[in-house]
Design an enzyme around this catalytic site. Structure first.
Site, PDB file in Angstrom:
ATOM      1  N   ALA B 108      24.819 -43.967 -16.989  1.00 17.07           N
ATOM      2  CA  ALA B 108      23.954 -43.153 -16.054  1.00 17.07           C
ATOM      3  C   ALA B 108      24.784 -42.123 -15.453  1.00 17.07           C
ATOM      4  O   ALA B 108      25.676 -42.433 -15.099  1.00 17.07           O
ATOM      5  CB  ALA B 108      23.351 -44.273 -15.243  1.00 17.07           C
ATOM      6  N   PRO B 109      23.900 -41.010 -15.160  1.00 15.39           N
ATOM      7  CA  PRO B 109      22.690 -40.707 -15.305  1.00 15.39           C
ATOM      8  C   PRO B 109      22.365 -39.988 -16.621  1.00 15.39           C
ATOM      9  O   PRO B 109      21.123 -39.602 -16.815  1.00 15.39           O
ATOM     10  CB  PRO B 109      22.350 -39.641 -14.203  1.00 15.39           C
ATOM     11  N   GLY B 110      23.244 -40.022 -17.578  1.00 14.69           N
ATOM     12  CA  GLY B 110      23.054 -39.514 -18.947  1.00 14.69           C
ATOM     13  C   GLY B 110      23.506 -38.313 -19.485  1.00 14.69           C
ATOM     14  O   GLY B 110      22.934 -38.025 -20.899  1.00 14.69           O
ATOM     15  N   LYS B 112      26.280 -37.290 -20.357  1.00 16.69           N
ATOM     16  CA  LYS B 112      27.181 -37.278 -21.486  1.00 16.69           C
ATOM     17  C   LYS B 112      26.694 -38.095 -22.672  1.00 16.69           C
ATOM     18  O   LYS B 112      26.864 -37.721 -23.922  1.00 16.69           O
ATOM     19  CB  LYS B 112      28.618 -38.225 -21.085  1.00 16.69           C
ATOM     20  N   ASP B 157      26.750 -55.370 -17.545  1.00 16.18           N
ATOM     21  CA  ASP B 157      27.827 -55.102 -17.196  1.00 16.18           C
ATOM     22  C   ASP B 157      28.735 -55.043 -18.538  1.00 16.18           C
ATOM     23  O   ASP B 157      28.900 -55.828 -19.039  1.00 16.18           O
ATOM     24  CB  ASP B 157      28.545 -56.432 -16.288  1.00 16.18           C
ATOM     25  N   ASP B 177      33.396 -43.669 -19.652  1.00 17.04           N
ATOM     26  CA  ASP B 177      33.360 -42.679 -18.431  1.00 17.04           C
ATOM     27  C   ASP B 177      33.294 -43.806 -17.138  1.00 17.04           C
ATOM     28  O   ASP B 177      32.195 -43.961 -16.577  1.00 17.04           O
ATOM     29  CB  ASP B 177      32.431 -41.686 -18.536  1.00 17.04           C
ATOM     30  N   CYS B 230      36.654 -39.179 -13.113  1.00 14.42           N
ATOM     31  CA  CYS B 230      36.792 -37.651 -12.457  1.00 14.42           C
ATOM     32  C   CYS B 230      37.514 -37.967 -11.056  1.00 14.42           C
ATOM     33  O   CYS B 230      37.323 -37.795  -9.959  1.00 14.42           O
ATOM     34  CB  CYS B 230      35.278 -37.379 -12.021  1.00 14.42           C
TER      35      CYS B 230
END
Lengths: 185, 303
Positions: B108-110, B112, B157, B177, B230
């Site tokens: 989320a939020p999608g 990638k 999870d 990610d 990030c």
């Protein structure tokens, strides 16, 4: 739930199930393979897109169709067993448990390019109003009434905007609130 | 900016780095090739009078000259999707092929996940998972707007993810990610460092280690796992990959991206890392005028 509530579940159709809104079930290929009353079949869905919008049936050769929730049909290109309990599978494409079947805006945008019938071409200002969710009088349509794919020209080609309901000379935008945008012409 | 002082010894031209972190970012979008080619998207933007600049390293990444990239015709049609330039790097490094089984375990939020689907020509299976139900609605909204039909969305999870729900038992490739302290997003979100603490870094690193291990276990031998964050903290980057090297069967592999970057670290704060971590990429804001990112690519090896 009206399905199965009419007392039709006799001894001879003990295998008949009702739709389970918690899981995805792959649509049966044909009516002969149907075990859930009222469920659309793959054949029905592909025929609907061909009859209404002239989308060639082979467009969907590499896709499977699924139902989760009453009559909400999903189109999927990946692998999955049936049934499967997950959040989403591909994209929603069609509502079937009502008198007139209704494609989704996102389906129209993704597959509408293959449609050649029941497509209404909008001028840029009409397209802007459609995308903003406005209903508008459009007198020039002389095709069928009901759900149409609204399209306009962008970068030299026709492109689908979404689904509209055409009745009594009026095109009603079916673009969901969250997908509506105020765009400049 | 105070927390970033701890990186003074590892960042080349630290003053330029700090100055870049204080500048706001432009409006980057990714061209969604599921809906339209790059050529057609550029033509549509020109017709609309929206200026753009194509990224040197990736013709599908554009910087738009508008303050509201979401209020364009290309956005409405799903030709473009707002996604930061560096955020488009990990899917390119993962390099999935049409028809493969790919897992985006923190999806989320999608942005990638849909980029992975586009790189696969929307053929194959992209399992987009997230543990946060609220964020899953954003993921679903974006997937449908962008017309991705190869995505299956799950809510679990990633650390103890079960493949029992599917008809296959391993993935060809996996993108991790990971949730992180987000130091590299300071240009987009000036509040990013407000709740910064070493304690937070240490607790999020524990979660990251659990996720990367499960990702490697769920990927076939010879398959690829890309780990990205990030953030700049070595505790969340090299140390997490080092943990994977220690605990699972995998090795760090090299990759090319056309963006300026620094190599991964082989030591930090008294801890040594495997020399192969030099193949990882640290992307700093002053190098390409982007946000900050860390990317490492792993190959799953035999037991």
């Amino acid at each position: 739930m009206s399905d199965g509530a009419d007392g039709s579940a006799g001894d001879d159709d003990s295998e008949r199930e009702t739709n389970d809104g918690q899981r995805f079930d792959r649509l049966p290929a044909t009516a002969a393979e149907r075990t859930v009353e009222g469920r659309a079949t793959r054949e029905d869905v592909v025929e609907y897109f061909a009859d209404r919008f002239a989308i060639p049936p082979e467009t969907f050769d590499d896709y499977t169709f699924w139902e989760k929730g009453a009559g909400k049909i999903w189109i999927y290109a990946g692998e999955a067993p049936t049934p499967i309990e997950i959040e989403a599978i591909g994209m929603t494409c069609l509502r079937t448990r009502q008198e007139h079947w209704k494609p989704t805006t996102d389906f129209a945008q993704r597959f509408g390019r293959a449609a050649t019938e029941c497509v209404i071409d909008l001028e840029r200002e009409e397209a802007r109003r459609f995308v903003a969710g406005e209903d508008q009088e459009i007198e020039r349509w002389d095709g069928d009434w009901g759900y149409l794919i609204a399209a306009h020209e962008i970068a030299g080609e026709r492109e689908s905007l979404g689904v509209g309901l055409y009745v009594h000379g009026e095109l009603r935008s079916m673009v969901p609130k969250g997908r509506q945008r105020d765009l400049e012409v | 900016m105070e927390p970033l002082e701890r990186y003074r010894s590892i960042v080349d031209d630290f003053d330029a780095f700090l100055a870049a972190c204080e500048r706001p970012l432009g409006n980057a979008v990714r061209v969604n090739t599921i809906k339209a080619s790059v050529e057609r998207t550029l033509a549509a933007l020109e017709e609309e009078g929206v200026g753009y600049e194509q990224a040197d390293w990736n013709p599908r990444v554009l910087d738009l000259e508008t303050d509201s990239p979401g209020s364009t015709w290309t956005s409405f049609h799903g030709f473009t999707h707002g996604q930061e330039e560096v955020s488009a790097v990990p899917p390119v490094v993962l390099d999935p092929e049409p028809g493969e089984r790919v897992w985006d375990c923190c999806a989320a939020p999608g942005g990638k996940a849909t980029q992975l689907a586009a790189l696969m020509d929307d053929r194959g299976t992209v399992v987009a998972n997230d543990n946060n139900l609220g964020r899953i609605s954003a993921l679903r909204f974006n997937a449908e707007r962008l017309g991705a039909t190869s995505l299956a969305v799950t809510n679990a999870d990633a650390r103890n993810y079960s493949l029992e729900r599917f008809s296959f038992d391993e993935f060809d490739r996996t993108l991790v990610d990971a949730p992180c302290s987000c130091e590299g997003t300071i240009r987009k979100n000036p509040d990013a460092l407000d709740n910064w603490s070493e304690g937070h870094i240490s607790s999020v690193a524990g979660i990251q280690k659990g996720i990367i291990r499960r990702a490697i276990q769920a990927t076939r031998e010879g398959g690829a796992v890309v780990y990205s964050t990030c953030t700049f903290a070595p505790e969340e980057n090299e140390a997490v990959v080092q943990h994977a090297l220690d605990e699972e069967d995998c090795r760090v592999v090299d990759f090319d991206i056309g963006l300026e970057h620094a190599p991964g670290l082989t030591a930090w704060d008294g801890e040594e890392f495997d020399s192969s971590l030099e193949h990882a990429a640290r992307i700093y804001p002053h190098q390409n005028d982007t946000g900050g990112f860390f990317v490492a690519k792993l190959e799953v090896t035999a037991e």
